[in-house]
Motif scaffolding. Structure first.
Motif, PDB file in Angstrom:
ATOM      1  N   TYR A  92      -7.362   2.255  -4.000  1.00 13.63           N
ATOM      2  CA  TYR A  92      -7.347   2.874  -2.664  1.00 13.63           C
ATOM      3  C   TYR A  92      -8.293   4.065  -2.615  1.00 13.63           C
ATOM      4  O   TYR A  92      -8.983   4.278  -1.610  1.00 13.63           O
TER       5      TYR A  92
ATOM      6  N   PRO B 231       0.784  -1.241   0.000  1.00  9.27           N
ATOM      7  CA  PRO B 231       0.000   0.000   0.000  1.00  9.27           C
ATOM      8  C   PRO B 231       0.811   1.284   0.000  1.00  9.27           C
ATOM      9  O   PRO B 231       0.316   2.330  -0.443  1.00  9.27           O
TER      10      PRO B 231
ATOM     11  N   ASN C  66      -1.318   4.205  -1.379  1.00  6.72           N
ATOM     12  CA  ASN C  66      -2.284   4.506  -0.320  1.00  6.72           C
ATOM     13  C   ASN C  66      -2.082   5.919   0.204  1.00  6.72           C
ATOM     14  O   ASN C  66      -3.049   6.680   0.376  1.00  6.72           O
TER      15      ASN C  66
ATOM     16  N   ILE D  14      -8.989   0.370   5.564  1.00  4.37           N
ATOM     17  CA  ILE D  14      -8.563   0.258   4.174  1.00  4.37           C
ATOM     18  C   ILE D  14      -7.694  -0.992   4.085  1.00  4.37           C
ATOM     19  O   ILE D  14      -6.954  -1.306   5.023  1.00  4.37           O
TER      20      ILE D  14
ATOM     21  N   THR E  84      -4.449  -4.089  -1.808  1.00  8.23           N
ATOM     22  CA  THR E  84      -5.091  -4.548  -3.050  1.00  8.23           C
ATOM     23  C   THR E  84      -4.104  -5.374  -3.864  1.00  8.23           C
ATOM     24  O   THR E  84      -4.039  -5.278  -5.085  1.00  8.23           O
TER      25      THR E  84
ATOM     26  N   GLN F 111     -11.790   2.683  -2.143  1.00  9.51           N
ATOM     27  CA  GLN F 111     -12.037   2.278  -0.749  1.00  9.51           C
ATOM     28  C   GLN F 111     -12.235   3.490   0.157  1.00  9.51           C
ATOM     29  O   GLN F 111     -13.114   3.489   1.021  1.00  9.51           O
TER      30      GLN F 111
END
Length: 446
Positions: free
Chosen positions: A240, A203, A207, A385, A388, A243
């Motif tokens: 991200y 991430p 992210n 979160i 992915t 989400q």
């Protein structure tokens, strides 16, 4: 390196164990070579192959500077900046290293004929330099990629505004696609205990980037009820953003390029989805010299069909040239187009009448400051979160991993094992993981 790996795999995290481990003279790292920067000359971007330019070399362990940490890297991940580095676009990253090398005695270490790449990591601290107090050998960490000097006042309110701001592993050397990495200690953050090494590594850059771009007051400052158009909504960055929009009570309108990617967005909880390939949007003519406003209008009509007649408050932009004209057009009056990248080209064109006469805003965003990176990592740690990660390669397969990202043949994030011998290792809180197992594996093998 075997002794370091064995210590990590044993689960022992005592400071004494790691402080007493010998540091090898060399380590394996993914590199590009300065004498190969012209290897793709004359080729179109799409034809440049990272498998030819990314190497796995044995390189010397650099000296540790004050304020730095040496980390044993168990896993890393591919970001688009590694693709740019590997195809030497828009410029060779060796120019970054040369300029950085001129700034100080310790920075000279970075100006080398090879560049160790990678802007993500998950691993264990082995050593810290003088002046480091918070972090100790044996601690499990992830790292964000913001490298700053903070000698200038400009960066003291927002570290992204430091004149010496750089992205580690892209504009600096000794990046995360390696068995060892050197980072500034203020890049380190706690590794989420419920994730494997490769999940925790994946991430970091995207992210944090999505958090600043979409959530932070320095970005679009998304609020409850906002409608946000997300390009590439199942990709490394967009997944991200999707989400975060859902978690914040906003409504994402997810733009994807296949039914499979549309299904991933539905699995995340999104309901409003546009398959741009199925719709056949052609924003540019065949020779890519002029845009078709009628296609912008057609996209706007599709958005209003999905939203019950509403335009979007925010456009989450990162493709750049291919989509930017459409993004400006479809934002509502007074809306915001927030951009952080240009993966399809950085010379953007749009019709300014739709911007100025409708009081729209174009807002730039780049990675995240220290606080934003910590807040984004905390969302992962709290299970608000989720990673992915779709596929994990070995370090020897890194060229193929980068090619997947270059060709957009991936979903979410692509991980790379460095010291970790296999996927799935590194989970220290299985009970916590069990609560989020479905979400963690949502992108697996997609």
């Amino acid at each position: 390196m075997d002794q370091i790996r064995d210590a990590i795999l044993s689960g022992d995290r005592t400071e004494e164990t790691y402080a007493n481990l010998s540091i090898p003279q060399t380590y394996r790292a993914v590199t590009v070579h300065k004498d190969e920067v012209d290897m793709f000359e004359g080729l179109a971007s799409r034809d440049k192959d990272p498998r030819k330019s990314l190497h796995v070399d044995d390189v010397p362990v650099p000296e540790l500077a004050p304020g730095e940490a040496l980390v044993a890297v168990m896993a890393s991940a591919i970001n688009y900046n590694t693709v740019w580095t590997s195809i030497f676009e828009p410029v060779s990253t060796f120019g970054f290293l040369e300029r950085y090398g001129r700034t100080s005695e310790y920075a000279k270490r970075h100006d080398l004929p090879y560049h160790v790449v990678g802007s993500d990591l998950a691993g264990v601290v082995l050593r810290t330099g003088p002046g480091v107090g918070k972090w100790k050998p044996g601690q499990e960490v992830v790292a964000h990629c913001l490298s700053v000097e903070l000698e200038d006042a400009d960066g003291h309110n927002d570290t992204m505004l430091d004149p010496q701001q750089r992205i580690w592993g892209f504009e600096t050397n000794f990046g995360g696609l390696a068995e060892l990495a050197i980072v500034k200690a203020n890049q380190l953050m706690p590794k989420p205990t419920h994730l494997s090494w490769e999940e925790a590594a994946s991430p970091g850059l995207v992210n944090s980037t999505a958090y600043r771009q979409l959530i932070s007051k320095n970005g679009a400052a998304l609020k409850l009820g906002d409608r946000v158009l997300i390009w590439g909504a199942s990709g490394g960055l967009g997944s991200y953003a999707t989400q975060m929009a859902l978690a914040a009570g906003a409504t994402p309108i997810c733009v994807v390029s296949s039914p499979e990617k549309a299904q991933i967005c539905r699995d995340m909880g999104a309901e409003l989805i546009i398959d741009r390939n199925a719709e056949g949007y052609r924003f540019w003519n065949d020779d890519n010299t002029a845009q078709d406003p009628k296609e912008w209008q057609r996209l706007g009509k599709k958005i209003r069909e999905l939203t019950g007649g509403h335009d979007v408050d925010i456009v989450f932009e990162h493709p750049g040239r291919e989509t930017f004209g459409a993004s400006v057009y479809v934002a509502r009056k007074g809306g915001t187009i927030v951009t952080c990248a240009s993966t399809s080209g950085y010379m953007h064109e749009y019709d300014n009448r739709y911007l100025w006469m409708n009081l729209k805003n174009i807002l730039s965003s780049h990675f995240a400051n220290y606080r934003e990176a910590w807040e984004a990592n905390a969302l992962i740690d709290r299970g608000l979160i989720h990673p992915t990660l779709s596929k994990t390669y070995t370090m020897d397969e890194v060229g193929q991993a980068a090619l997947d990202v270059h060709k957009n043949a991936h979903q979410g994030k692509v991980g790379v094992l460095t010291l970790s011998p296999e996927p799935g290792l590194g989970v220290s809180d299985p009970e916590k993981r069990a609560r989020f197992e479905t979400e963690i594996n949502r992108f697996r093998d997609a």
